[in-house]
Design an enzyme around this catalytic site. Sequence first.
Site, short mmCIF file in Angstrom:
data_model
loop_
_atom_site.label_atom_id
_atom_site.label_comp_id
_atom_site.label_asym_id
_atom_site.label_seq_id
_atom_site.Cartn_x
_atom_site.Cartn_y
_atom_site.Cartn_z
N PHE A 120 0.86 -1.19 0.00
CA PHE A 120 0.00 0.00 0.00
C PHE A 120 0.89 1.23 0.00
CE2 PHE A 120 -4.32 -1.60 1.02
CZ PHE A 120 -4.00 -2.93 1.19
N ALA A 121 0.54 2.21 -0.84
CA ALA A 121 1.28 3.48 -0.85
C ALA A 121 0.28 4.60 -1.08
CB ALA A 121 2.35 3.47 -1.93
N TYR A 125 3.49 8.35 0.87
CA TYR A 125 4.21 7.07 0.90
C TYR A 125 4.52 6.54 -0.50
CZ TYR A 125 3.83 6.42 5.98
OH TYR A 125 3.95 6.55 7.34
N VAL A 211 5.47 -0.54 2.75
CA VAL A 211 6.16 0.05 1.59
C VAL A 211 7.39 0.86 1.98
CG1 VAL A 211 4.86 2.25 1.47
CG2 VAL A 211 5.73 1.18 -0.63
N ASP A 212 7.45 1.33 3.22
CA ASP A 212 8.62 2.13 3.62
C ASP A 212 9.76 1.19 4.01
OD1 ASP A 212 6.87 1.40 5.73
OD2 ASP A 212 7.73 2.90 7.08
N HIS A 232 9.35 -9.26 15.21
CA HIS A 232 9.62 -7.82 15.15
C HIS A 232 11.08 -7.51 15.55
CE1 HIS A 232 9.18 -3.54 15.79
NE2 HIS A 232 7.93 -3.60 15.37
N THR A 244 4.85 -4.92 23.34
CA THR A 244 3.83 -3.86 23.33
C THR A 244 2.48 -4.39 22.86
OG1 THR A 244 4.64 -3.19 21.17
CG2 THR A 244 5.47 -1.97 23.06
N GLU A 302 -1.45 -4.13 14.10
CA GLU A 302 -0.36 -4.97 14.60
C GLU A 302 -0.74 -5.64 15.93
OE1 GLU A 302 4.03 -4.16 13.88
OE2 GLU A 302 3.78 -3.49 15.95
C1 UD2 Z 1 4.21 -0.10 12.40
C2 UD2 Z 1 4.18 -1.42 11.68
C3 UD2 Z 1 3.17 -1.33 10.55
C4 UD2 Z 1 1.80 -0.99 11.11
C5 UD2 Z 1 1.85 0.26 11.97
C6 UD2 Z 1 0.55 0.44 12.72
C7 UD2 Z 1 6.38 -2.34 12.03
C8 UD2 Z 1 7.74 -2.52 11.54
N1 UD2 Z 1 5.52 -1.72 11.22
O1 UD2 Z 1 4.83 0.77 11.45
O2 UD2 Z 1 3.12 -2.55 9.84
O3 UD2 Z 1 1.33 -2.09 11.90
O4 UD2 Z 1 2.93 0.23 12.92
O5 UD2 Z 1 0.71 1.26 13.82
O6 UD2 Z 1 6.05 -2.78 13.11
N2 UD2 Z 1 0.65 3.90 4.73
C9 UD2 Z 1 0.45 4.67 3.58
N3 UD2 Z 1 0.22 6.01 3.70
C10 UD2 Z 1 0.17 6.64 4.89
C11 UD2 Z 1 0.37 5.88 6.06
C12 UD2 Z 1 0.61 4.51 5.95
O7 UD2 Z 1 0.50 4.15 2.47
O8 UD2 Z 1 -0.02 7.86 4.92
C13 UD2 Z 1 0.84 2.43 4.61
C14 UD2 Z 1 2.24 2.10 4.09
O9 UD2 Z 1 2.18 0.92 3.33
C15 UD2 Z 1 3.02 1.86 5.37
C16 UD2 Z 1 1.96 1.18 6.24
O10 UD2 Z 1 0.73 1.82 5.88
O11 UD2 Z 1 4.14 1.05 5.12
C17 UD2 Z 1 2.18 1.29 7.76
O12 UD2 Z 1 2.33 2.62 8.16
P1 UD2 Z 1 3.69 3.13 8.80
O13 UD2 Z 1 4.85 2.47 8.08
O14 UD2 Z 1 3.71 4.59 8.88
O15 UD2 Z 1 3.60 2.53 10.26
P2 UD2 Z 1 4.81 2.33 11.31
O16 UD2 Z 1 6.10 2.74 10.70
O17 UD2 Z 1 4.44 2.93 12.61
#
Ligand code: UD2
Length: 353
Positions: A120-121, A125, A211-212, A232, A244, A302
């Site tokens: 997803f992007a 993103y 995607v990141d 994790h 957590t 998660e």
């Molecule tokens: C953690 C988790 C992630 C998700 C999230 C929920 C890890 C390593 N990753 O990452 O899987 O469970 O927490 O709290 O534990 N996205 C978009 N556009 C946006 C926001 C999100 O496309 O504006 C999609 C994108 O694919 C991204 C994913 O959603 O990779 C998860 O969002 P994140 O990477 O910002 O979440 P993060 O880093 O807190």
Amino acid sequence: MHTHRHTHTKMNSHTSLQRSLLMKLYVFIRRLIYLNSNQTSCNQQIIKQVFIEPKWKLKNFGMHSSPGILYNQPSALVGRTGVASVTSWLAPIIWEGTFDTTLIDFIYKQQNLTIATTVFALGKYTRFLKDFLESAEQHYFVGFRVHYYLFTDLPEEVPEVKMGENRSLTVRKVPSLNRWQDISMGRMEILEKLIGNELANEADYIFCLDVDTKFYGRWGVETLGRLVGVIHPWFFDALRNQFTYERRPESQAYIPAGEGDYYYTAAAFGGSLEDVHHLTKTCREQMNIDAANSIEAIWHEESHLNKYFLYNKPSKLLSPEYLWRDINVGAAQIKIIRFTHVAKNNADVRPNP
Ligand code: UD2
């Protein structure tokens, strides 16, 4: 004489057994014909129950090798040291040094598999897509059929990436959302629908990835399994009371103190279509109940994924080699970084704090 009579008796009983079997078969066929010709809904339902085909077929060709395939001798005594390579419910944990690429590629090559891969992007993103896709083409299931399903609200921003042979990319437009938490959680419902409505004849396995991220090393068929979770990278050496997990009993993601196996990341999970469909459906339902009760789990989907994996044990676990913290960070146990988060400034890319 005696022998003859014995044979004779035996022949007689044999014939009567055959006759009784034939009779049963005849009655069974008559019933089938009757049920088939009968149009009432009740009988039709019986037929459906008897002949129903599973919606998702997982190919099973066994683990066949062939004469002449040469690879290192596996040992019953010496294995990867310094890490656990099996869980207490006997699921393998995949680390560098636990599998032989020559052998495992040969085994799976014969199965003509397709691996659906979702990403997803949305919003900003889309900037991660180029590195994600280009690096996946270099390291992810190389030589195997991969179908990427990319969900975005900005299809015009999807970069042109040259795909290898047998690799394809489908772009799907989805609505924009104002909260990153809703984007992240909303993935479960979209995945549930994709698997349920479309993938039955399209793929054998599925992986769902953040995607990141970027690939730096092999991610191959050693990761395939019925239900696959990734440990994790921040919690592989932590005690369960430090995980957590969601600790409020009001949430459907609640895990009581004293319980828990591992803390799994939601950035990568996968498996067979049937198992991942059940996982995504369950998490979506649990999140809906939470929403109706005005509660959101601490780590969103998660937290629900962790609850699911606690009571539906994964059949295979991937070590944090398969989702690491950052390419510039090391740890003694990590001999190779295969796939990692990329550093991002949340304030820059997220639609809300
Ligand atoms: C953690 C988790 C992630 C998700 C999230 C929920 C890890 C390593 N990753 O990452 O899987 O469970 O927490 O709290 O534990 N996205 C978009 N556009 C946006 C926001 C999100 O496309 O504006 C999609 C994108 O694919 C991204 C994913 O959603 O990779 C998860 O969002 P994140 O990477 O910002 O979440 P993060 O880093 O807190």
